[in-house]
Design a protein around this motif. Structure first.
Motif, mmCIF file in Angstrom:
data_model
loop_
_atom_site.group_PDB
_atom_site.id
_atom_site.type_symbol
_atom_site.label_atom_id
_atom_site.label_comp_id
_atom_site.label_asym_id
_atom_site.label_seq_id
_atom_site.Cartn_x
_atom_site.Cartn_y
_atom_site.Cartn_z
ATOM 1 N N GLY A 155 71.506 -33.833 30.536
ATOM 2 C CA GLY A 155 72.422 -32.709 30.712
ATOM 3 C C GLY A 155 73.298 -32.820 31.945
ATOM 4 N N ILE A 156 72.807 -33.476 32.993
ATOM 5 C CA ILE A 156 73.609 -33.583 34.219
ATOM 6 C C ILE A 156 74.851 -34.446 33.990
ATOM 7 N N PRO A 157 74.721 -35.688 33.521
ATOM 8 C CA PRO A 157 75.954 -36.459 33.282
ATOM 9 C C PRO A 157 76.801 -35.867 32.150
ATOM 10 N N GLU A 158 76.157 -35.201 31.190
ATOM 11 C CA GLU A 158 76.927 -34.539 30.132
ATOM 12 C C GLU A 158 77.806 -33.448 30.717
ATOM 13 N N LYS A 159 77.260 -32.645 31.628
ATOM 14 C CA LYS A 159 78.039 -31.581 32.268
ATOM 15 C C LYS A 159 79.150 -32.175 33.118
ATOM 16 N N ILE A 160 78.838 -33.237 33.847
ATOM 17 C CA ILE A 160 79.861 -33.884 34.672
ATOM 18 C C ILE A 160 81.025 -34.350 33.795
ATOM 19 N N ARG A 161 80.714 -35.048 32.717
ATOM 20 C CA ARG A 161 81.779 -35.534 31.840
ATOM 21 C C ARG A 161 82.546 -34.382 31.200
ATOM 22 N N ALA A 162 81.836 -33.357 30.749
ATOM 23 C CA ALA A 162 82.489 -32.208 30.110
ATOM 24 C C ALA A 162 83.449 -31.507 31.078
ATOM 25 N N ASP A 163 83.013 -31.343 32.328
ATOM 26 C CA ASP A 163 83.846 -30.633 33.307
ATOM 27 C C ASP A 163 85.016 -31.477 33.802
ATOM 28 N N THR A 164 84.840 -32.795 33.885
ATOM 29 C CA THR A 164 85.889 -33.628 34.481
ATOM 30 C C THR A 164 86.858 -34.228 33.465
ATOM 31 N N ILE A 165 86.551 -34.158 32.203
ATOM 32 C CA ILE A 165 87.443 -34.744 31.195
ATOM 33 C C ILE A 165 88.790 -34.008 31.156
ATOM 34 N N SER A 166 88.789 -32.743 31.561
ATOM 35 C CA SER A 166 90.058 -32.007 31.615
ATOM 36 C C SER A 166 90.920 -32.466 32.798
ATOM 37 N N ILE A 167 90.306 -33.097 33.776
ATOM 38 C CA ILE A 167 91.042 -33.636 34.921
ATOM 39 C C ILE A 167 91.610 -35.004 34.574
ATOM 40 N N THR A 168 90.765 -35.843 33.933
ATOM 41 C CA THR A 168 91.194 -37.173 33.519
ATOM 42 C C THR A 168 90.440 -37.593 32.265
ATOM 43 N N PRO A 169 91.158 -38.067 31.244
ATOM 44 C CA PRO A 169 90.482 -38.526 30.027
ATOM 45 C C PRO A 169 89.536 -39.703 30.295
ATOM 46 N N GLN A 170 89.752 -40.434 31.400
ATOM 47 C CA GLN A 170 88.891 -41.573 31.742
ATOM 48 C C GLN A 170 87.462 -41.144 32.062
ATOM 49 N N ALA A 209 80.977 -30.505 39.796
ATOM 50 C CA ALA A 209 80.537 -30.052 38.471
ATOM 51 C C ALA A 209 79.063 -29.667 38.434
ATOM 52 N N VAL A 210 78.252 -30.243 39.317
ATOM 53 C CA VAL A 210 76.799 -30.007 39.241
ATOM 54 C C VAL A 210 76.155 -29.526 40.540
ATOM 55 N N ILE A 211 76.941 -29.386 41.586
ATOM 56 C CA ILE A 211 76.347 -29.069 42.894
ATOM 57 C C ILE A 211 75.602 -27.738 42.895
ATOM 58 N N GLU A 212 76.016 -26.798 42.049
ATOM 59 C CA GLU A 212 75.344 -25.499 42.011
ATOM 60 C C GLU A 212 74.005 -25.540 41.290
ATOM 61 N N ILE A 213 73.803 -26.513 40.399
ATOM 62 C CA ILE A 213 72.536 -26.563 39.653
ATOM 63 C C ILE A 213 71.513 -27.509 40.281
ATOM 64 N N ILE A 214 71.962 -28.391 41.147
ATOM 65 C CA ILE A 214 71.050 -29.366 41.773
ATOM 66 C C ILE A 214 69.903 -28.679 42.525
ATOM 67 N N PRO A 215 70.166 -27.692 43.394
ATOM 68 C CA PRO A 215 69.040 -27.080 44.122
ATOM 69 C C PRO A 215 67.969 -26.500 43.206
ATOM 70 N N HIS A 216 68.366 -25.878 42.117
ATOM 71 C CA HIS A 216 67.397 -25.300 41.186
ATOM 72 C C HIS A 216 66.509 -26.395 40.583
ATOM 73 N N GLY A 217 67.138 -27.489 40.149
ATOM 74 C CA GLY A 217 66.372 -28.597 39.583
ATOM 75 C C GLY A 217 65.399 -29.196 40.578
ATOM 76 N N VAL A 218 65.840 -29.374 41.812
ATOM 77 C CA VAL A 218 64.972 -29.948 42.847
ATOM 78 C C VAL A 218 63.827 -28.992 43.167
ATOM 79 N N LYS A 219 64.112 -27.705 43.207
ATOM 80 C CA LYS A 219 63.046 -26.730 43.478
ATOM 81 C C LYS A 219 61.977 -26.774 42.391
ATOM 82 N N ILE A 220 62.386 -26.923 41.147
ATOM 83 C CA ILE A 220 61.407 -27.038 40.057
ATOM 84 C C ILE A 220 60.563 -28.300 40.249
ATOM 85 N N LEU A 221 61.215 -29.419 40.547
ATOM 86 C CA LEU A 221 60.495 -30.686 40.766
ATOM 87 C C LEU A 221 59.476 -30.577 41.896
ATOM 88 N N LYS A 222 59.841 -29.873 42.948
ATOM 89 C CA LYS A 222 58.982 -29.761 44.125
ATOM 90 C C LYS A 222 57.947 -28.646 43.994
#
Length: 174
Positions: free
Chosen positions: A101-116, A148-161
């Motif tokens: 889901g993380i790289p999927e979100k990154i690609r989904a959010d950034t494809i509008s900036i650049t098709p690459q 694209a993912v900086i807001e969800i990273i802390p939540h994921g890390v907190k779950i891991l820890k």
């Protein structure tokens, strides 16, 4: 954001670049990651520039995770189509659980900036209690992708820890 309850994300920044590792190119992407993560209260505990060598990448990722040096490893570089771009393969070789889901979100959010953005082969996953996320090598792309993912990273890390054990509802449509 990441300092709630005195929680800091111990973050490693791993730049993967042949030229950077030889001192032939200044690393501009690693500092972008560092700045953005420090802005949310993360503590940068490890920084290194290594060559695009699969065994070296695997060894470094494994060592950081296995020795509990960091809760989060953010890599930059080696996610494209070039022959030496092997960061995703090295990452997949060392993770125990993939987090698509993380790289999927990154690609989904950034494809509008650049098709690459659709050409990114970046991966994310978990090894032990460490989250590993691949980012591209350009400073502009790193900034866009991390945003694209900086807001969800802390939540994921907190779950891991083990900091979060109950599901917290933060859905937009309640």
């Amino acid at each position: 954001m990441s300092e709630q309850n005195n929680f800091k994300i111990k973050t490693a920044v791993l730049t993967i670049s042949d030229k950077g590792s030889r001192g032939e190119r200044k690393d501009l992407s690693g500092p972008v990651i560092k700045e953005m993560m420090e802005n949310i209260g993360a503590e940068i505990v490890y920084e290194e520039i290594i060559a695009d060598e699969q065994e070296e990448i695997k060894e470094t990722l494994s060592r950081i995770a296995d020795q509990k040096k960091a809760d989060l490893i953010l890599t930059t570089g080696g996610t494209g189509f070039a022959k030496r771009d092997i960061t995703p393969e090295a990452t997949l070789a060392v993770i125990e659980k993939e987090v698509p889901g993380i790289p999927e979100k990154i690609r989904a959010d950034t494809i509008s900036i650049t098709p690459q953005a659709a050409l990114s082969r970046a991966r994310a996953g978990i090894r032990k209690q460490t989250l590993i996320i691949n980012f591209p090598g350009s400073p502009k792309a790193v900034r866009e992708c991390l945003e694209a993912v900086i807001e969800i990273i802390p939540h994921g890390v907190k779950i891991l820890k083990g900091e979060i054990t109950e599901h917290q509802h933060s859905h937009k449509n309640k």
